[in-house]
Design a protein around this motif. Structure first.
Motif, PDB file in Angstrom:
ATOM      1  N   SER A  33     -21.888  55.482  38.433  1.00 61.82           N
ATOM      2  CA  SER A  33     -21.366  55.864  36.998  1.00 61.82           C
ATOM      3  C   SER A  33     -22.067  54.977  35.954  1.00 61.82           C
ATOM      4  O   SER A  33     -21.513  55.132  34.807  1.00 61.82           O
ATOM      5  CB  SER A  33     -19.939  55.663  37.065  1.00 61.82           C
ATOM      6  N   GLY A  34     -22.838  54.197  36.194  1.00 61.25           N
ATOM      7  CA  GLY A  34     -23.462  53.286  35.258  1.00 61.25           C
ATOM      8  C   GLY A  34     -22.677  52.226  34.891  1.00 61.25           C
ATOM      9  O   GLY A  34     -22.946  51.738  33.714  1.00 61.25           O
ATOM     10  N   MET A  86     -16.897  55.112  33.292  1.00 63.08           N
ATOM     11  CA  MET A  86     -16.403  54.850  31.893  1.00 63.08           C
ATOM     12  C   MET A  86     -16.734  55.766  30.995  1.00 63.08           C
ATOM     13  O   MET A  86     -16.159  55.947  29.946  1.00 63.08           O
ATOM     14  CB  MET A  86     -17.205  53.360  31.621  1.00 63.08           C
ATOM     15  N   LEU A  87     -17.759  56.639  31.049  1.00 65.49           N
ATOM     16  CA  LEU A  87     -18.190  57.697  30.056  1.00 65.49           C
ATOM     17  C   LEU A  87     -16.968  58.861  30.237  1.00 65.49           C
ATOM     18  O   LEU A  87     -16.437  59.404  29.209  1.00 65.49           O
ATOM     19  CB  LEU A  87     -19.280  58.352  30.608  1.00 65.49           C
ATOM     20  N   TRP A  89     -29.871  57.309  32.381  1.00 62.99           N
ATOM     21  CA  TRP A  89     -28.988  58.240  32.515  1.00 62.99           C
ATOM     22  C   TRP A  89     -29.843  59.537  32.842  1.00 62.99           C
ATOM     23  O   TRP A  89     -30.787  59.866  32.553  1.00 62.99           O
ATOM     24  CB  TRP A  89     -28.086  58.522  31.201  1.00 62.99           C
ATOM     25  N   SER A  90     -28.915  60.448  33.348  1.00 63.21           N
ATOM     26  CA  SER A  90     -29.339  62.001  33.391  1.00 63.21           C
ATOM     27  C   SER A  90     -29.330  62.598  32.469  1.00 63.21           C
ATOM     28  O   SER A  90     -29.850  63.962  32.388  1.00 63.21           O
ATOM     29  CB  SER A  90     -28.329  62.665  34.611  1.00 63.21           C
ATOM     30  N   THR A 122     -20.063  66.242  26.860  1.00 66.53           N
ATOM     31  CA  THR A 122     -20.957  66.423  27.931  1.00 66.53           C
ATOM     32  C   THR A 122     -20.699  66.013  29.205  1.00 66.53           C
ATOM     33  O   THR A 122     -20.871  64.960  29.423  1.00 66.53           O
ATOM     34  CB  THR A 122     -22.460  65.965  27.503  1.00 66.53           C
ATOM     35  N   PRO A 123     -19.867  66.722  30.119  1.00 68.27           N
ATOM     36  CA  PRO A 123     -19.261  65.945  31.381  1.00 68.27           C
ATOM     37  C   PRO A 123     -20.638  65.889  32.236  1.00 68.27           C
ATOM     38  O   PRO A 123     -21.633  66.813  32.037  1.00 68.27           O
ATOM     39  CB  PRO A 123     -18.485  67.203  31.749  1.00 68.27           C
TER      40      PRO A 123
END
Length: 349
Positions: A70-71, A244-245, A288-289, A301-302
């Motif tokens: 998840s970064g 965390m996003l 990130w993607s 943006t999920p």
């Protein structure tokens, strides 16, 4: 911005419970909890009693792996395992090091298990910090500790030059936390939740907002903007993973419920404050993607996930796959330990 996606520093989870990674799928409590106090008594306090060090190892590895995916490159963890206290912080730190994730540890001292339980919890914090471990002195919450235990934890933290990491006014049972902790805190403390804190509360330290957990436990909304002139605000998950996003999006949605004019800037600042707690994460890189790191984009943006992660110069995630450990093995071993945990829960009173 890197080709194929935005690049940012590593994110920080400012409050986690890695021991809860095995909880998914756990058997139901003996009866349906009726309020926050029974959620603690019938779910989480039973879970922590059932843990042993082998379960903890794989729970921490799974939690660290999911954080990496998840970064999230740094975790501030708060731990309790009253049947396996001694050495527990070493197990967590070693598991996270194996995955490659930065970790700050503490053991949550409590008087729920008597004077000896509180003593052993303090000793585990002291042992870990004395040996050079990174962390805080942990306290579960003021409402499960005597005044003597709270004072002892604050004194131990001062002697080690660290703060106390403590749940504060999460639910009604701890509504008097500000009075109980008066005169003990300093700017190094982590004050977790603050839902039932008065706006003027007199406590020093960083307030860590955990919106998904607060919703899940139906304890109310902390409305952390009310503290911003006095206390720094950070963002944690309280054990609900380390995406965390996702936590940022929920924090923003909750803020909008109370102020329709609010933008995502304040919740993004809460997320970014994690770098003040674990500044090394600023030097980590996450690709990130999604092609933008604008909070206005990310708030709506999920499904944004990490593709590549570098921590301390080492690529620990490549094309979405961890490089230091085998993700398939971690998930399989964690599943085995979860079944052991569930069996242990069935045997508890």
């Amino acid at each position: 911005m890197s080709e194929g996606g935005a690049t940012t520093p590593g994110l920080v989870c400012s409050h986690h419970h890695l021991y809860s990674a095995l909880a998914r799928g756990m058997p139901p409590p003996p009866r349906t909890p009726d309020g926050f106090a029974e959620i603690l008594e019938l779910v989480w306090w039973r879970l922590d009693r059932a843990l042993d060090l082998e379960m903890l190892e794989w729970s921490a590895k799974l939690g660290a792996l999911e954080a990496l995916e998840s970064g999230c490159t740094a975790i501030v963890d708060h731990h309790e395992s009253p049947s396996a206290i001694e050495g527990s912080l070493d197990v967590i730190a070693a598991a996270c090091a194996e995955v490659g994730v930065r970790i700050s540890c503490c053991y949550g001292v409590t008087d729920r298990h008597g004077v000896d339980g509180a003593r052993r919890g303090l000793a585990e914090n002291d042992r870990f910090l004395t040996a050079g471990g990174r962390g805080y002195v942990g306290v579960h919450a003021s409402f499960t500790c005597t005044n003597d235990t709270l004072a002892a934890a604050a004194d131990l933290a001062r002697r080690h030059g660290v703060g106390v990491h403590i749940h504060v006014a999460e639910g009604p049972p701890d509504a008097d936390a500000a009075q109980r902790l008066a005169g003990l805190s300093d700017e190094r403390w982590l004050l977790i939740h603050g839902v039932h804190l008065p706006t003027v509360h007199g406590l020093e330290g960083t307030i860590v907002h955990n919106p998904r957990s607060n919703m899940n436990n139906a304890v109310g909304y902390a409305n952390p903007v009310r503290f911003a002139d006095v206390n720094p605000i950070a963002l944690g998950t309280d054990g609900i993973g380390a995406d965390m996003l996702d936590e940022f999006r929920v924090a923003y949605a909750r803020l909008r419920e109370h102020d329709v004019t609010a933008g995502p800037d304040a919740p993004w600042e809460w997320l970014a404050h994690g770098w003040a707690l674990m500044p090394e994460a600023r030097n980590d890189t996450v690709r990130w993607s999604y092609p933008s790191d604008d909070p206005w984009h990310l708030a709506y943006t999920p499904g944004v996930h990490a593709l590549d992660v570098t921590i301390d110069g080492d690529q620990v995630l490549a094309n979405g796959v961890a490089t230091r450990i085998d993700p398939v093995e971690v998930r399989a071993k964690a599943s085995e330990q979860a079944q052991r945990l569930f069996a242990a829960l069935d045997e508890l009173d």
